[in-house]
Motif scaffolding. Sequence first.
Motif, PDB file in Angstrom:
ATOM      1  N   SER A  51       0.845  -1.193   0.000  1.00 37.61           N
ATOM      2  CA  SER A  51       0.000   0.000   0.000  1.00 37.61           C
ATOM      3  C   SER A  51       0.881   1.243   0.000  1.00 37.61           C
ATOM      4  CB  SER A  51      -0.919   0.011   1.215  1.00 37.61           C
ATOM      5  OG  SER A  51      -0.137   0.022   2.400  1.00 37.61           O
ATOM      6  N   ILE A  52       0.259   2.402  -0.236  1.00 40.66           N
ATOM      7  CA  ILE A  52       1.022   3.641  -0.409  1.00 40.66           C
ATOM      8  C   ILE A  52       0.511   4.709   0.549  1.00 40.66           C
ATOM      9  CG2 ILE A  52       1.777   5.400  -2.051  1.00 40.66           C
ATOM     10  CD1 ILE A  52       1.161   3.394  -4.297  1.00 40.66           C
ATOM     11  N   VAL A  53       1.378   5.151   1.447  1.00 40.76           N
ATOM     12  CA  VAL A  53       1.041   6.210   2.394  1.00 40.76           C
ATOM     13  C   VAL A  53       1.029   7.549   1.666  1.00 40.76           C
ATOM     14  CG1 VAL A  53       1.749   7.423   4.491  1.00 40.76           C
ATOM     15  CG2 VAL A  53       2.054   4.936   4.319  1.00 40.76           C
ATOM     16  N   GLN A  54      -0.072   8.290   1.800  1.00 39.39           N
ATOM     17  CA  GLN A  54      -0.172   9.624   1.235  1.00 39.39           C
ATOM     18  C   GLN A  54      -0.401  10.642   2.365  1.00 39.39           C
ATOM     19  OE1 GLN A  54       0.605  10.653  -1.636  1.00 39.39           O
ATOM     20  NE2 GLN A  54       0.618   8.826  -2.926  1.00 39.39           N
ATOM     21  N   GLY A  55      -0.694  11.884   2.002  1.00 40.30           N
ATOM     22  CA  GLY A  55      -0.902  12.911   3.024  1.00 40.30           C
ATOM     23  C   GLY A  55      -0.133  14.189   2.783  1.00 40.30           C
ATOM     24  N   ALA A  56       0.513  14.279   1.611  1.00 40.77           N
ATOM     25  CA  ALA A  56       1.237  15.499   1.237  1.00 40.77           C
ATOM     26  C   ALA A  56       2.230  15.888   2.331  1.00 40.77           C
ATOM     27  CB  ALA A  56       0.259  16.627   0.928  1.00 40.77           C
ATOM     28  N   THR A  57       2.274  17.154   2.697  1.00 39.49           N
ATOM     29  CA  THR A  57       3.274  17.644   3.657  1.00 39.49           C
ATOM     30  C   THR A  57       2.638  17.931   5.019  1.00 39.49           C
ATOM     31  OG1 THR A  57       2.921  19.898   2.846  1.00 39.49           O
ATOM     32  CG2 THR A  57       4.716  18.639   1.852  1.00 39.49           C
ATOM     33  N   PHE A  58       1.578  17.191   5.350  1.00 41.21           N
ATOM     34  CA  PHE A  58       0.861  17.417   6.602  1.00 41.21           C
ATOM     35  C   PHE A  58       1.067  16.227   7.534  1.00 41.21           C
ATOM     36  CE2 PHE A  58      -1.336  19.713   3.226  1.00 41.21           C
ATOM     37  CZ  PHE A  58      -1.330  20.997   3.747  1.00 41.21           C
ATOM     38  N   GLU A  59       1.645  16.489   8.701  1.00 46.48           N
ATOM     39  CA  GLU A  59       2.004  15.419   9.626  1.00 46.48           C
ATOM     40  C   GLU A  59       0.789  14.603  10.050  1.00 46.48           C
ATOM     41  OE1 GLU A  59       4.375  14.772  13.886  1.00 46.48           O
ATOM     42  OE2 GLU A  59       4.068  16.794  13.070  1.00 46.48           O
ATOM     43  N   ASP A  60      -0.324  15.274  10.393  1.00 46.76           N
ATOM     44  CA  ASP A  60      -1.488  14.533  10.867  1.00 46.76           C
ATOM     45  C   ASP A  60      -2.054  13.623   9.790  1.00 46.76           C
ATOM     46  OD1 ASP A  60      -2.283  16.903   9.441  1.00 46.76           O
ATOM     47  OD2 ASP A  60      -4.321  16.635  10.204  1.00 46.76           O
ATOM     48  N   LEU A  61      -2.036  14.073   8.533  1.00 47.90           N
ATOM     49  CA  LEU A  61      -2.578  13.257   7.453  1.00 47.90           C
ATOM     50  C   LEU A  61      -1.645  12.097   7.112  1.00 47.90           C
ATOM     51  CD1 LEU A  61      -4.021  15.991   5.059  1.00 47.90           C
ATOM     52  CD2 LEU A  61      -5.226  14.610   6.771  1.00 47.90           C
ATOM     53  N   ARG A  62      -0.362  12.334   7.140  1.00 40.67           N
ATOM     54  CA  ARG A  62       0.590  11.245   6.892  1.00 40.67           C
ATOM     55  C   ARG A  62       0.419  10.144   7.945  1.00 40.67           C
ATOM     56  NH1 ARG A  62       3.291  10.371   2.050  1.00 40.67           N
ATOM     57  NH2 ARG A  62       3.614  12.383   1.060  1.00 40.67           N
ATOM     58  N   GLN A  63       0.299  10.537   9.177  1.00 36.73           N
ATOM     59  CA  GLN A  63       0.157   9.547  10.234  1.00 36.73           C
ATOM     60  C   GLN A  63      -1.198   8.855  10.172  1.00 36.73           C
ATOM     61  OE1 GLN A  63       1.135  11.724  13.806  1.00 36.73           O
ATOM     62  NE2 GLN A  63       3.331  11.543  13.449  1.00 36.73           N
ATOM     63  N   ARG A  64      -2.253   9.599   9.819  1.00 37.50           N
ATOM     64  CA  ARG A  64      -3.565   8.989   9.668  1.00 37.50           C
ATOM     65  C   ARG A  64      -3.543   7.951   8.551  1.00 37.50           C
ATOM     66  NH1 ARG A  64      -8.713  12.440   7.710  1.00 37.50           N
ATOM     67  NH2 ARG A  64      -7.932  13.863   9.339  1.00 37.50           N
ATOM     68  N   SER A  65      -2.919   8.312   7.427  1.00 38.16           N
ATOM     69  CA  SER A  65      -2.831   7.398   6.294  1.00 38.16           C
ATOM     70  C   SER A  65      -2.072   6.133   6.677  1.00 38.16           C
ATOM     71  CB  SER A  65      -2.145   8.096   5.120  1.00 38.16           C
ATOM     72  OG  SER A  65      -2.007   7.226   4.017  1.00 38.16           O
ATOM     73  N   ALA A  66      -0.942   6.294   7.346  1.00 34.33           N
ATOM     74  CA  ALA A  66      -0.136   5.137   7.727  1.00 34.33           C
ATOM     75  C   ALA A  66      -0.910   4.210   8.662  1.00 34.33           C
ATOM     76  CB  ALA A  66       1.156   5.602   8.392  1.00 34.33           C
ATOM     77  N   ARG A  67      -1.561   4.775   9.655  1.00 33.60           N
ATOM     78  CA  ARG A  67      -2.303   3.945  10.626  1.00 33.60           C
ATOM     79  C   ARG A  67      -3.447   3.196   9.944  1.00 33.60           C
ATOM     80  NH1 ARG A  67      -1.469   8.696  14.126  1.00 33.60           N
ATOM     81  NH2 ARG A  67       0.023   8.113  15.755  1.00 33.60           N
ATOM     82  N   ALA A  68      -4.147   3.863   9.027  1.00 31.52           N
ATOM     83  CA  ALA A  68      -5.267   3.220   8.340  1.00 31.52           C
ATOM     84  C   ALA A  68      -4.781   2.049   7.491  1.00 31.52           C
ATOM     85  CB  ALA A  68      -6.001   4.240   7.472  1.00 31.52           C
ATOM     86  N   LEU A  69      -3.671   2.211   6.818  1.00 31.08           N
ATOM     87  CA  LEU A  69      -3.148   1.148   5.965  1.00 31.08           C
ATOM     88  C   LEU A  69      -2.604  -0.013   6.786  1.00 31.08           C
ATOM     89  CD1 LEU A  69      -1.356   3.369   3.299  1.00 31.08           C
ATOM     90  CD2 LEU A  69      -3.574   2.230   3.095  1.00 31.08           C
ATOM     91  N   ILE A  70      -1.993   0.292   7.908  1.00 30.95           N
ATOM     92  CA  ILE A  70      -1.499  -0.765   8.798  1.00 30.95           C
ATOM     93  C   ILE A  70      -2.672  -1.574   9.338  1.00 30.95           C
ATOM     94  CG2 ILE A  70      -0.359  -1.204  11.009  1.00 30.95           C
ATOM     95  CD1 ILE A  70       1.374   1.316  10.373  1.00 30.95           C
ATOM     96  N   ASP A  71      -3.779  -0.925   9.656  1.00 37.09           N
ATOM     97  CA  ASP A  71      -4.966  -1.631  10.141  1.00 37.09           C
ATOM     98  C   ASP A  71      -5.507  -2.596   9.085  1.00 37.09           C
ATOM     99  OD1 ASP A  71      -4.874  -0.361  12.563  1.00 37.09           O
ATOM    100  OD2 ASP A  71      -6.363   1.161  12.067  1.00 37.09           O
TER     101      ASP A  71
END
Length: 240
Positions: A51-71
Motif C-alpha cells: 500500500s502507499i502512504v499519502q498525506g502530502a506535507t501534513f504530519e497529521d494526514l501522513r500519520q492517519r494514512s499510515a495507521r489506516a493502511l497498517i490496520d
Amino acid sequence: DMIMTLDECAPYPCDHAQAEKSVERTTIWAKRSKEHFIKTEKEQGKQFLFSIVQGATFEDLRQRSARALIDIGFNGYAIGGVSVGEPVPIMFETLDWVMPLLPEDKPRYLMGVGSPDDIVEGVMRGMDIFDSVLPTRMARNRAALTRKGRINLRNLPYAKDARPIEEECGCYTCRSFSRAYLRHLIVAKEMLASTLLSIHNLRMLADLTNDLRQAIEGGKLENFVKGFRAEYQKHRSPGS
C-alpha cells in the motif's frame, strides 16, 4: 512479485483539505485492493501487495494514512507523494513522521527517489526499497552519478581527461572508456553516450546500495554514512 494498490497523489503544493481527500480516497482504494487480492491470490500465484502512504506535507494526514493502511494489513508499505517538487528537507521530515509507525518486519519503500545522497539518507531512516528514473534521465542529459557528486560531461575540462568516470567503479563504461571519449560522443550527439552513461549510473547505485547493505550487516552504517556525506558534500558544486 510486488504490486501496488491504486492511490491518489496530491500535488505539491496543496492545501490540507485537498490532501485529506487524497488520503481518504487512497484508503478506500487500498481496502478494496486488499479484498480483491485475497479473492484472487491463488489464481495469480505468490505476489506481495504494497500500500502507499499519502498525506502530502501534513504530519497529521501522513500519520492517519499510515495507521489506516497498517490496520488493513499489507505485505509492505510505500511512502508516496514525495519527490514531487517539495524541498528535500520536507521530504525527509515526512519520513520522520511516518517511519516510527510502519512495521519493522515489513519492507518499506520510498517511491520516486534515486539520487545517491537521497538513497543514503533514506536508508539511515529505515527505508529498504527505492525506485527512480533519475539514473537514466541523468544519462540522457549527459550527467554521470558518482560518490563525489554529479559530473556534467558536457563541460570543457573533460575534453582531455583520460580518467574513467569513477576510478573505483568496475562497470563496463569505466573499464573501457575515458571521460574525454564520453565527452566526444556527447559533442558528436551520439546516442551511445546515453547508453554508456546509463550503464555507469545504474551500476553506481547498485554498488552503493550493496555497500549500504554490508555496512548494516557489519554494524557500521553510521560510520559509512558519515564518510559518504563528507566526500559527497565536499565535491558537490552549486546546481549539480
